[in-house]
Design an enzyme around this catalytic site. Sequence first.
Site, PDB file in Angstrom:
ATOM      1  N   SER A 189       0.825  -1.213   0.000  1.00  0.00           N
ATOM      2  CA  SER A 189       0.000   0.000   0.000  1.00  0.00           C
ATOM      3  C   SER A 189       0.856   1.258   0.000  1.00  0.00           C
ATOM      4  O   SER A 189       0.366   2.346  -0.324  1.00  0.00           O
ATOM      5  CB  SER A 189      -0.930   0.014   1.219  1.00  0.00           C
ATOM      6  N   CYS A 222      -1.626   0.823  10.354  1.00  0.00           N
ATOM      7  CA  CYS A 222      -0.967  -0.483  10.408  1.00  0.00           C
ATOM      8  C   CYS A 222      -1.101  -1.266   9.098  1.00  0.00           C
ATOM      9  O   CYS A 222      -2.150  -1.189   8.440  1.00  0.00           O
ATOM     10  CB  CYS A 222      -1.554  -1.309  11.551  1.00  0.00           C
ATOM     11  N   PRO A 223      -0.048  -1.970   8.701  1.00  0.00           N
ATOM     12  CA  PRO A 223       1.247  -2.127   9.392  1.00  0.00           C
ATOM     13  C   PRO A 223       2.257  -1.009   9.117  1.00  0.00           C
ATOM     14  O   PRO A 223       3.383  -1.060   9.607  1.00  0.00           O
ATOM     15  CB  PRO A 223       1.769  -3.445   8.819  1.00  0.00           C
ATOM     16  N   GLY A 224       1.867  -0.002   8.310  1.00  0.00           N
ATOM     17  CA  GLY A 224       2.757   1.146   8.151  1.00  0.00           C
ATOM     18  C   GLY A 224       3.159   1.488   6.728  1.00  0.00           C
ATOM     19  O   GLY A 224       4.140   2.197   6.523  1.00  0.00           O
ATOM     20  N   GLY A 225       2.407   1.015   5.746  1.00  0.00           N
ATOM     21  CA  GLY A 225       2.767   1.303   4.359  1.00  0.00           C
ATOM     22  C   GLY A 225       2.804   2.785   4.052  1.00  0.00           C
ATOM     23  O   GLY A 225       3.726   3.277   3.390  1.00  0.00           O
ATOM     24  N   ASP A 241      -3.891   3.363  14.907  1.00  0.00           N
ATOM     25  CA  ASP A 241      -4.499   2.106  14.468  1.00  0.00           C
ATOM     26  C   ASP A 241      -4.520   1.143  15.639  1.00  0.00           C
ATOM     27  O   ASP A 241      -3.583   1.119  16.453  1.00  0.00           O
ATOM     28  CB  ASP A 241      -3.697   1.490  13.313  1.00  0.00           C
ATOM     29  N   ASP A 278      -5.992   5.778   5.116  1.00  0.00           N
ATOM     30  CA  ASP A 278      -6.337   4.663   4.221  1.00  0.00           C
ATOM     31  C   ASP A 278      -7.204   3.658   4.972  1.00  0.00           C
ATOM     32  O   ASP A 278      -7.045   2.452   4.832  1.00  0.00           O
ATOM     33  CB  ASP A 278      -5.051   4.000   3.700  1.00  0.00           C
ATOM     34  N   LYS A 307     -12.975   4.259  -0.229  1.00  0.00           N
ATOM     35  CA  LYS A 307     -13.258   2.890  -0.645  1.00  0.00           C
ATOM     36  C   LYS A 307     -14.609   2.871  -1.356  1.00  0.00           C
ATOM     37  O   LYS A 307     -15.619   3.329  -0.810  1.00  0.00           O
ATOM     38  CB  LYS A 307     -13.280   1.953   0.565  1.00  0.00           C
TER      39      LYS A 307
END
Length: 356
Positions: A189, A222-225, A241, A278, A307
């Site tokens: 991401s 999370c996870p941090g993209g 998160d 996101d 989304k």
Amino acid sequence: MNQLLLYCRSGFEKECAGEIQDKAGQQEVFGFCKLTKDSAFVIFEAYDSDALAAFYRDYDFTNFIFARQWFLLVDDLLQLDPADRITTVVESAIAAELSAFGEIRVEYPETNDGKTLSTLARKLTVPLRQSLRKAGVLLQKENSRAPVLHLFMQSGSSAYLGISYPENNSPLENGIMRLKFPADAPSRSTLKLEEAFIQFIPKDEWDTRLTSGMRAVDLGACPGGWTYQLVKRSMMVTAIDNGMMAQSLMDTGQVKHFQVDGFKFSPDKRNVYWLVCDMIEKPQRVGKLVCDWLINDWCQESIFNLKLPMKKRYETVVEVLDMMQHHFNEAGLDVEFQAKHLYHDREEVTVHVRKF
């Protein structure tokens, strides 16, 4: 020329068609769309060729959400002889009295079948360029300020020929920004935010708007993209998160992680420049959340994803952006919107909002 061809992501032909009809109709350019599911392109045929030419000249291509590229069609689908494709293209260009083009782009649909044409497209480009120059269709040297000639391959034996203008098209091959996935990033991401920065922020403004020392908040981190992109630019990041962040990001000392609901978090100080988000949530709810951050002066710029539902995707984006503009107007806040269905997006649209 009374037809436009527009590229889009495969599966989003209806959204692209709805958008071009909406935008053209607002300028009193009326027509209809021809599309095939999962073909990755749409043809818009206008009833008035002069009105279409004026629209194509004046409408800012960057305002499109779902269209990756567009050009005016010179003719209907060309039938190419596999033994001599170049002659047909050159003869068609000459018959249309085309001249003084700065470059030729041989492209193809971004579909599984279309990708099989990539090798053929590369092989055709050089000899086609040479033949078009010899015929006077192309200038003798590539010129980035001159019109662009497009050959959009449908198969090894058929293609569309068209023209675009460099000041109002995508400079990218197939209208696609291809980026390399960083090996140390925690998720793919990350490419969404990297592409968004390149798409929405002029490179000559990175030193002031994407600079080290800025403070940023990442909702749904999370996870941090997305946090990875901010850390990479030496920003100090508050990651929000309920999940776990990649340890590699925490080890940088640039990230503070709070396991709380992104809709309930608010900053203690008004020193945050960037808000990125996101989260997998209803687009209306995310849009309202971003409005609150900007109106309350909790951030200055935001990039976030909406989304999309399975149906009425274009209509949903327009509805959310209109709702946000209404809230900003009520608050007396001047903002700049940009929205794009990026190459690295899937069932979502990325939006950038900046206040002045």
